[in-house]
Design an enzyme around this catalytic site. Sequence first.
Site, PDB file in Angstrom:
ATOM      1  N   THR A   8       0.831  -1.202   0.000  1.00 53.89           N
ATOM      2  CA  THR A   8       0.000   0.000   0.000  1.00 53.89           C
ATOM      3  C   THR A   8       0.864   1.250   0.000  1.00 53.89           C
ATOM      4  OG1 THR A   8      -1.859   1.112   1.088  1.00 53.89           O
ATOM      5  CG2 THR A   8      -0.155   0.203   2.517  1.00 53.89           C
ATOM      6  N   ASN A  10      -1.085   3.870   1.164  1.00 54.99           N
ATOM      7  CA  ASN A  10      -2.048   4.540   2.035  1.00 54.99           C
ATOM      8  C   ASN A  10      -1.464   4.577   3.448  1.00 54.99           C
ATOM      9  OD1 ASN A  10      -4.184   4.726   4.034  1.00 54.99           O
ATOM     10  ND2 ASN A  10      -5.643   4.457   2.365  1.00 54.99           N
ATOM     11  N   GLY A  12      -2.618   5.670   6.297  1.00 52.80           N
ATOM     12  CA  GLY A  12      -3.508   5.224   7.363  1.00 52.80           C
ATOM     13  C   GLY A  12      -3.547   3.711   7.456  1.00 52.80           C
ATOM     14  N   ASP A  69      -7.872  -6.269   0.028  1.00 47.15           N
ATOM     15  CA  ASP A  69      -8.865  -5.695  -0.873  1.00 47.15           C
ATOM     16  C   ASP A  69     -10.168  -5.656  -0.095  1.00 47.15           C
ATOM     17  OD1 ASP A  69      -9.657  -4.515  -3.290  1.00 47.15           O
ATOM     18  OD2 ASP A  69     -10.535  -6.387  -3.991  1.00 47.15           O
ATOM     19  N   SER A  70     -10.904  -4.592  -0.297  1.00 44.38           N
ATOM     20  CA  SER A  70     -12.136  -4.453   0.470  1.00 44.38           C
ATOM     21  C   SER A  70     -13.155  -3.654  -0.315  1.00 44.38           C
ATOM     22  CB  SER A  70     -11.852  -3.770   1.816  1.00 44.38           C
ATOM     23  OG  SER A  70     -11.290  -2.492   1.616  1.00 44.38           O
ATOM     24  N   GLY A 153     -14.758   7.508   1.592  1.00 40.76           N
ATOM     25  CA  GLY A 153     -15.530   6.519   0.839  1.00 40.76           C
ATOM     26  C   GLY A 153     -17.014   6.581   1.163  1.00 40.76           C
ATOM     27  N   ASP A 155     -18.408   5.936   4.005  1.00 40.36           N
ATOM     28  CA  ASP A 155     -18.655   6.107   5.447  1.00 40.36           C
ATOM     29  C   ASP A 155     -19.869   6.986   5.774  1.00 40.36           C
ATOM     30  OD1 ASP A 155     -16.505   4.463   5.902  1.00 40.36           O
ATOM     31  OD2 ASP A 155     -15.176   6.028   6.671  1.00 40.36           O
ATOM     32  N   ARG A 181     -11.531  -3.862   8.213  1.00 38.77           N
ATOM     33  CA  ARG A 181     -10.084  -4.091   8.137  1.00 38.77           C
ATOM     34  C   ARG A 181      -9.523  -4.472   9.506  1.00 38.77           C
ATOM     35  NH1 ARG A 181      -8.842   0.015   5.557  1.00 38.77           N
ATOM     36  NH2 ARG A 181      -8.815  -0.991   3.541  1.00 38.77           N
TER      37      ARG A 181
END
Length: 198
Positions: A8, A10, A12, A69-70, A153, A155, A181
């Site tokens: 990643t 990312n 976070g 992956d999510s 996203g 959320d 996650r």
Amino acid sequence: MNELVVATKNKGKLADFQTLFTDRYIVKSLYDYPEVPEIIEDGDTFHENAAKKAETLAAYLQKLVIADDSGLLIDALGGKPGVYSARYAGEPKNDQANIDKVLSELDGVPTQKRTARFFCVIALAEPGKETIFAEGACEGRITEKPTGSNGFGYDPIFFVPSHGQTMAELSAGTKNQLSHRARALTALKETIEGVWPK
């Protein structure tokens, strides 16, 4: 200490993995390996995408690699947006456009039929060894309008009944405990105890 590469960029997400694995590994990310090829996530399932990233990079780097992956699965939409969650409204990916598309497709669907879940698959791969998978899910439902400003996203439209708020209204700490996650990471840690050497 062995090295673990998190697939990643990312920060976070990287922090989540570092918290879990720094006692066992030197945790690195794709920032440490800018030369790695981009992996196209073209699988039909979260498992396929996570495995492709982890296994391809493990073979390329000859190191232990973890990838995930999510996405969001909405029952009334037959499991959509699923693996296409990030780009559900098309390219380039846009959170607000994705939210607008979901809300449009759910227009007129009653509250009790707006059930959904965030789902995450994590793959841990090492050259010459069988890939280990872990899953996590967070159950909820889709609201009729966005609420809250935290997170990203979907959320703002993902309502968590146990807390009476959307993901975007929850504190970061609470969200991190509830998230798909976080649950997948917990499951992974339980799975690998004793499987991978310290």
